[in-house]
Design an enzyme around this catalytic site. Structure first.
Site, PDB file in Angstrom:
ATOM      1  N   ARG A 182     -25.777  -0.275   7.246  1.00  0.00           N
ATOM      2  CA  ARG A 182     -25.672  -1.717   7.028  1.00  0.00           C
ATOM      3  C   ARG A 182     -25.965  -2.509   8.298  1.00  0.00           C
ATOM      4  NH1 ARG A 182     -20.113  -1.981   3.560  1.00  0.00           N
ATOM      5  NH2 ARG A 182     -19.371  -0.620   5.197  1.00  0.00           N
TER       6      ARG A 182
ATOM      7  N   LYS B  85       0.853  -1.186   0.000  1.00  0.00           N
ATOM      8  CA  LYS B  85       0.000   0.000   0.000  1.00  0.00           C
ATOM      9  C   LYS B  85       0.892   1.240   0.000  1.00  0.00           C
ATOM     10  CE  LYS B  85      -4.230   1.677   2.197  1.00  0.00           C
ATOM     11  NZ  LYS B  85      -5.213   1.472   3.268  1.00  0.00           N
TER      12      LYS B  85
ATOM     13  N   GLU C  60     -20.036  -3.658  10.105  1.00  0.00           N
ATOM     14  CA  GLU C  60     -20.870  -2.836  10.989  1.00  0.00           C
ATOM     15  C   GLU C  60     -21.979  -3.636  11.664  1.00  0.00           C
ATOM     16  OE1 GLU C  60     -18.744  -0.364   8.093  1.00  0.00           O
ATOM     17  OE2 GLU C  60     -20.076  -2.103   7.849  1.00  0.00           O
TER      18      GLU C  60
END
Length: 611
Positions: free
Chosen positions: A385, A273, A357
């Site tokens: 969600r 990354k 979540e």
């Protein structure tokens, strides 16, 4: 650069193109801000995909879409990169309305395989021949939906390629030197070519097909004994990897091979990354989402001050010092929600559950049932969600779960997938839910303390991204407060929209209009009595909100007035309407949507018959 040019690139040209893309991404994002580290990590993978597939017709679904900057440049949008995330400019995420090569919108995580499988099945139903790929970030694998999609896709038999971009998540490794050697051997070009030819030749006759089944079973038994079958192969995928995700030419060859396989394929690539930009490689989390920065040093150009998120984190730490029954939960957003210092100070009471979540809220319910006070800090748009868990696991039992709803309201440059403009509606629909709306840092401190120490049952404290405005007072926690007297019209607002209401009142005062301003400290329960009492004096009410129209507070007030037969009241609503709002700064979007101070003042004049 079109598909034809990309398809004819030499290996050297492909490497040079990757370098150019990386430089352009760094240069552009240093000026506009955006998701830098993620896009830098998939430059080679993106170029390889574009060399093998024509994304005008083939479908590439990103998960999450903040990996898409190289893709945007390769699809004739490089000249617009300086407009990235600006009002009217390029979105920071894939948007089909921007370009045909953007197959699907992608702002939330873990759905790419499910979407891609739907596209693949649609291809089969319609008898078409395009390829379908999903670019799946390993962070998305912390969300359960990713596994639901993988499980179904692997068993589907559909021609589908999943590229798993693994830049740090712990995925079980093959153990031992022999296993490593075999893994390398089965990815050599000569082996892949032999395998392809062998499969084609043996498929021509019944005897050949029988021979293929026998040799395949024998090979599988040896591989399972030595390599250990990966979970992806258990799901039904042909697994390729892990391989170097920064070797653009090898990735190109593997994708060409995968394209010819008539089955679900998972290509596991290992990436870094922030690849190619030293500050981002050293601190990938800090460069995940950044504002404008000095390209040479990596230092931000604008040092942010205190924010609602940082005030929340500081206040929760103070509460944790006073009580040992408080736990903090977040869903892959410890930095964004202001919980980094809490995690350092109370590691045994901090839980980052990943992009999950629903799990976060269900776990919070379990904690609350056993007399711990869970404080779950989740962005408004992501909390959507967990709606089922809010009802089924929390509210039905009346459990004391504290939801700190960050990024409530317009969130700015990330656009429609990230604006927190639905929580007023969906949270208000949950029986027993209390919703507090601080308009200042001081109110956030007081409301969070009250939510933890005195409230019972489910409670939400909702606050926006960024800092406070002109209003810095503390009016209370529940009910409504009159913060400005007036005789001609009443304006009701909550949260930081109070600042826009104050601005409107000042503009109207200059025109001789006396404005009474009512601040709603909480929107559930809603203090209708105070609002009704105020409107009795003015006869006119304008409710200003930073949320969608459906289920907004203004409509609830209108319904209550109707039930009470409150006749003769002129009522007008100022909100976002029933639409999705594009990206831009919050100030720009408030003006665009007609909810800034000037727009509220104009609406008041219409109510007064002056418009």
């Amino acid at each position: 650069m079109g598909p034809e040019q990309l398809n004819t690139l030499t290996d050297l040209q492909a490497k040079l193109l990757c370098d150019q893309l990386r430089e352009q991404i760094i240069d552009s994002v240093s000026r506009t801000g955006g998701h830098l580290a993620s896009s830098l990590g998939v430059v080679e993978a993106t170029v390889a995909v574009h060399r093998v597939f024509d994304l005008e017709s083939d479908r590439l679904v990103f998960d999450v879409g903040h990996q898409c900057y190289a893709h945007k440049i390769l699809t004739q949008r490089g000249g617009q990169m300086d407009t990235l995330r600006k009002l009217g400019g390029l979105s920071g995420f894939p948007k089909p309305r921007e370009h045909r090569a953007d197959a699907f919108i992608a702002g939330h995580a873990s759905n790419a395989v499910s979407v891609a499988l739907g596209m693949a099945r649609a291809r089969t139903i319609s008898g078409e021949g395009y390829s379908v790929l999903a670019m799946l970030g390993d962070g998305a694998m912390t969300g359960g939906l990713a596994y639901e999609g993988l499980s179904d896709a692997g068993q589907s038999g559909e021609q589908l390629i999943v590229i798993l971009n693994d830049n740090g998540m712990s995925i079980t490794k093959n153990v031992g030197g022999v296993a490593r050697h075999l893994a390398q051997q089965r990815l050599k070009p000569q082996y892949l070519q032999f395998k392809k030819v062998y499969r084609r030749v043996t498929s021509m006759t019944a005897m050949g097909r029988g021979l293929y089944r026998l040799t395949h079973r024998t090979k599988q038994a040896v591989k399972d004994a030595v390599l250990h079958c990966s979970m992806f192969e258990d799901m039904g995928f042909t697994y390729l990897g892990p391989v170097d995700g920064h070797d653009v030419n090898y990735l190109t060859r593997l994708l060409r091979y995968a394209k010819e396989l008539n089955c679900p394929v998972l290509l596991h690539i290992k990436t870094i990354k922030g690849r190619g930009y030293v500050p981002a490689e050293k601190e990938p989390d800090r460069f995940h989402g950044v504002g404008p920065f000095d390209k040479e040093t990596g230092e931000p150009l604008n040092h942010g001050g205190e924010s609602f998120s940082s005030v929340f984190g500081d206040t929760l730490r103070q509460l944790a010092r006073e009580r040992n029954d408080i736990a903090a939960i977040t869903a892959a957003m410890p930095d964004g929600t202001g919980l980094v210092e809490f995690a350092q100070e109370y590691p045994n009471r901090f839980f980052d559950v990943g992009i999950a979540e629903g799990h976060a809220v269900a776990m919070a319910a379990g904690m609350a049932k056993q007399r711990v006070v869970p404080v779950a800090a989740i962005y408004s748009t992501f909390l959507q969600r967990a709606y089922d868990m809010l009802i089924h696991d929390v509210a039905i039992q009346g459990l004391h779960v504290v939801l700190c709803v960050d990024r409530a309201g317009l969130s700015g440059e990330d656009g429609e997938t990230h604006h927190g403009v639905f929580d007023v509606n969906y949270l208000s629909s949950v029986p027993g839910m209390k919703i507090y709306c601080p308009a200042s840092f001081e109110e956030l401190r007081a409301m969070l303390r009250y939510a933890v120490e005195k409230a019972r049952g489910p409670v939400a404290v909702r606050y926006p991204k960024g800092g406070e405005g002109e209003f810095k007072a503390l009016c209370g926690v529940e009910g409504a407060s009159v913060i400005r007297p007036g005789a001609d019209v009443t304006i009701a607002a909550y949260g930081t929209m109070v600042n826009e209401a104050l601005a409107a009142a000042k503009l109207l005062e200059e025109k001789g209009v006396s404005v009474q301003l009512v601040k709603l400290n909480s929107v559930a329960p809603l203090d209708i009595d105070t609002v009704a009492s105020c409107v009795q004096k003015t006869g006119r009410l304008v409710v200003a909100e930073e949320c969608v129209d459906a289920g907004c507070v203004g409509r609830r007030i209108a319904a209550e007035f109707s039930i009470r037969n409150a006749t003769g009241v002129k009522l007008a609503l100022v909100n976002l309407g029933n639409r999705f709002v594009q990206h831009g700064t919050v100030a720009e979007l408030r003006q665009l949507c007609g909810i800034d101070g000037a727009s509220i003042a104009h609406r008041v004049e219409e109510v007064l018959g002056r418009g």
